[in-house]
Write an enzyme that holds these catalytic residues in place. Structure first.
Site, PDB file in Angstrom:
ATOM      1  N   ALA A 193       4.989  11.357   0.620  1.00  0.00           N
ATOM      2  CA  ALA A 193       4.961   9.934   0.986  1.00  0.00           C
ATOM      3  C   ALA A 193       6.376   9.387   1.177  1.00  0.00           C
ATOM      4  O   ALA A 193       7.296   9.745   0.446  1.00  0.00           O
ATOM      5  CB  ALA A 193       4.247   9.134  -0.096  1.00  0.00           C
TER       6      ALA A 193
ATOM      7  N   GLU B  34       2.661  18.063  10.056  1.00  0.00           N
ATOM      8  CA  GLU B  34       1.416  17.351   9.746  1.00  0.00           C
ATOM      9  C   GLU B  34       0.482  17.480  10.947  1.00  0.00           C
ATOM     10  O   GLU B  34       0.638  16.783  11.937  1.00  0.00           O
ATOM     11  CB  GLU B  34       1.688  15.869   9.436  1.00  0.00           C
ATOM     12  CG  GLU B  34       2.379  15.655   8.098  1.00  0.00           C
ATOM     13  CD  GLU B  34       2.396  14.199   7.650  1.00  0.00           C
ATOM     14  OE1 GLU B  34       1.844  13.332   8.359  1.00  0.00           O
ATOM     15  OE2 GLU B  34       2.981  13.933   6.581  1.00  0.00           O
TER      16      GLU B  34
ATOM     17  N   HIS C 204       3.104   4.529   9.335  1.00  0.00           N
ATOM     18  CA  HIS C 204       1.800   3.860   9.212  1.00  0.00           C
ATOM     19  C   HIS C 204       1.932   2.333   9.205  1.00  0.00           C
ATOM     20  O   HIS C 204       0.959   1.631   9.433  1.00  0.00           O
ATOM     21  CB  HIS C 204       1.063   4.351   7.965  1.00  0.00           C
ATOM     22  CG  HIS C 204       0.430   5.707   8.152  1.00  0.00           C
ATOM     23  ND1 HIS C 204      -0.733   5.884   8.857  1.00  0.00           N
ATOM     24  CD2 HIS C 204       0.834   6.943   7.760  1.00  0.00           C
ATOM     25  CE1 HIS C 204      -1.054   7.174   8.869  1.00  0.00           C
ATOM     26  NE2 HIS C 204      -0.106   7.847   8.222  1.00  0.00           N
TER      27      HIS C 204
ATOM     28  N   SER D  77       7.538   4.153   6.471  1.00  0.00           N
ATOM     29  CA  SER D  77       6.391   4.942   6.930  1.00  0.00           C
ATOM     30  C   SER D  77       5.957   4.491   8.314  1.00  0.00           C
ATOM     31  O   SER D  77       5.909   3.294   8.608  1.00  0.00           O
ATOM     32  CB  SER D  77       5.206   4.766   5.971  1.00  0.00           C
ATOM     33  OG  SER D  77       4.037   5.298   6.560  1.00  0.00           O
TER      34      SER D  77
ATOM     35  N   ASP E  94      -4.116   9.092  10.533  1.00  0.00           N
ATOM     36  CA  ASP E  94      -4.406  10.436  10.040  1.00  0.00           C
ATOM     37  C   ASP E  94      -5.877  10.699  10.310  1.00  0.00           C
ATOM     38  O   ASP E  94      -6.719   9.812  10.113  1.00  0.00           O
ATOM     39  CB  ASP E  94      -4.155  10.526   8.524  1.00  0.00           C
ATOM     40  CG  ASP E  94      -2.699  10.347   8.172  1.00  0.00           C
ATOM     41  OD1 ASP E  94      -1.841  10.591   9.046  1.00  0.00           O
ATOM     42  OD2 ASP E  94      -2.419   9.947   7.025  1.00  0.00           O
TER      43      ASP E  94
ATOM     44  N   GLU F  19       0.838  -1.215   0.000  1.00  0.00           N
ATOM     45  CA  GLU F  19       0.000   0.000   0.000  1.00  0.00           C
ATOM     46  C   GLU F  19       0.867   1.258   0.000  1.00  0.00           C
ATOM     47  O   GLU F  19       0.548   2.253  -0.663  1.00  0.00           O
ATOM     48  CB  GLU F  19      -0.938  -0.013   1.222  1.00  0.00           C
ATOM     49  CG  GLU F  19      -2.111  -0.968   1.050  1.00  0.00           C
ATOM     50  CD  GLU F  19      -2.877  -1.233   2.341  1.00  0.00           C
ATOM     51  OE1 GLU F  19      -4.021  -1.710   2.247  1.00  0.00           O
ATOM     52  OE2 GLU F  19      -2.327  -0.984   3.440  1.00  0.00           O
ATOM     53  N   GLN F  20       1.974   1.214   0.769  1.00  0.00           N
ATOM     54  CA  GLN F  20       2.876   2.369   0.824  1.00  0.00           C
ATOM     55  C   GLN F  20       3.558   2.579  -0.532  1.00  0.00           C
ATOM     56  O   GLN F  20       3.761   3.698  -0.970  1.00  0.00           O
ATOM     57  CB  GLN F  20       3.916   2.172   1.938  1.00  0.00           C
ATOM     58  CG  GLN F  20       4.776   3.407   2.205  1.00  0.00           C
ATOM     59  CD  GLN F  20       3.997   4.582   2.776  1.00  0.00           C
ATOM     60  OE1 GLN F  20       2.978   4.395   3.459  1.00  0.00           O
ATOM     61  NE2 GLN F  20       4.450   5.791   2.493  1.00  0.00           N
TER      62      GLN F  20
END
Ligand SMILES: [Zn+2]
Length: 325
Positions: A173, A235, A181, A179, A188, A154-155
């Site tokens: 990204a 962010e 994530h 990441s 987020d 996905e990244q």
């Protein structure tokens, strides 16, 4: 006279030889003995432990063995451009909970983009408490989780999309593997009012989220003014679960996760431990780090069976022990 002086000469010669022999014996005996004793002592001591540490250990601590994978798992792991997430790290000691669909585990105080958004179960539970209180404070359901756990694939897709949108030099990204994530501890959020999604900026009544996140174990991961430390632009929408009391310490001292992990390395078990009092519950915590140099390490933990403690890796080669006093 000649007979006597010859006898004395023999006696003196014998004494000199005896002296040299004894002296040399002392010298040659002493050196290996010192070396031997030191070696014995070092072998008897646990890794990275000195005499004082050992005495303290005997009274209140016992040892458990952690693996390299334990140092790569848990809510305090640092994942950035220097420290990638290890998808193959299966911890043996660090307590991790699998990711779960936010949709099926959330309370009714907020929205989630779709049923595929997943997060670590501990993170969902803490976020539920957090946004339940936010909901009580503002009286409306207006927050939505848009991103949670991301796989490597996905990244990769996201990076390719951002490169198509903004060009090769895009900074939106991260490369796959780097990441936050991937951890399942990061999310987020956006505002969601009258069916319209908006960028979360933490303005007006949303300031509650910035001001209270630490109480539930969350940090604003990429704050303004720390771009040179995190390597990522501000962010206002990206939150990370690290747990109480770590989030409180970072919030009060204006530290990013990079800075906090570095600080914890200055608190090895043998030295003074970091002490934090949870402002809300007044519970006291004691924190120290232990290096996992080779494939495993012996980690001192409280001997008392009723002691409450947790262990998390930091993903930079250490585990962090957090004891609730
Ligand atoms: Zn994010």
């Amino acid at each position: 006279m000649r007979k006597n002086s010859g006898f004395i000469y023999v006696i003196i010669t014998c004494l000199v030889f005896l002296n040299v022999f004894v002296y040399s014996k002392i010298i040659t005996r002493e050196i290996p003995e010192i070396v031997y004793e030191n070696t014995e002592n070092t072998q008897n001591l646990p890794e990275n432990e000195d005499e004082n540490g050992k005495n303290e250990l005997d009274e209140n601590y016992k040892y458990i063995t952690v693996t390299e994978n334990d140092a790569k798992s848990g809510p305090l792991i640092l994942v950035n451009t220097l420290y990638p997430y290890d998808f193959d790290a299966f911890p043996t000691v660090v307590h991790t909970e699998e990711n779960a669909s936010v949709y099926y585990n959330k309370t009714d105080s907020y929205f989630v983009k779709d049923i595929n958004v997943s997060l670590n179960k501990t993170t969902i539970s803490a976020f539920n408490d957090f946004i339940d209180d936010f909901y009580s404070s503002v009286g409306k359901k207006c927050v939505i989780i848009t991103q949670g756990f991301r796989t490597y694939e996905e990244q990769k897709e996201m990076l390719e999309l951002k490169i198509r949108q903004y060009g090769e030099n895009q900074t939106v990204a991260q490369k796959p593997g780097f990441s936050e994530h991937h951890t399942g501890y990061a999310m987020d959020i956006s505002t969601y009012e009258n069916n319209i999604m908006g960028t979360f900026t933490g303005e007006n009544e949303y300031a509650f989220i910035f001001d209270n996140a630490y109480k539930y174990g969350f940090i604003l991961r990429y704050p303004q003014g720390k771009e040179d430390v995190t390597g990522i632009s501000y962010e206002s929408w990206h939150f990370r679960y690290v747990g109480v009391p770590h989030a409180q310490y970072m919030y009060e001292n204006g530290l990013t996760l990079e800075e906090y992990i570095k600080l914890l390395s200055l608190y090895p078990f043998e030295s003074g431990h970091l002490k934090i009092t949870d402002k809300n519950t007044l519970e006291e915590y004691e924190i120290y780090s232990v290096k996992v140099d080779a494939n495993s390490a012996s980690v001192p933990v409280p001997k008392d069976e009723n002691a409450v403690y947790s262990i998390s890796g930091d993903n930079t080669g250490s585990v962090i022990v957090t004891i609730k006093k």
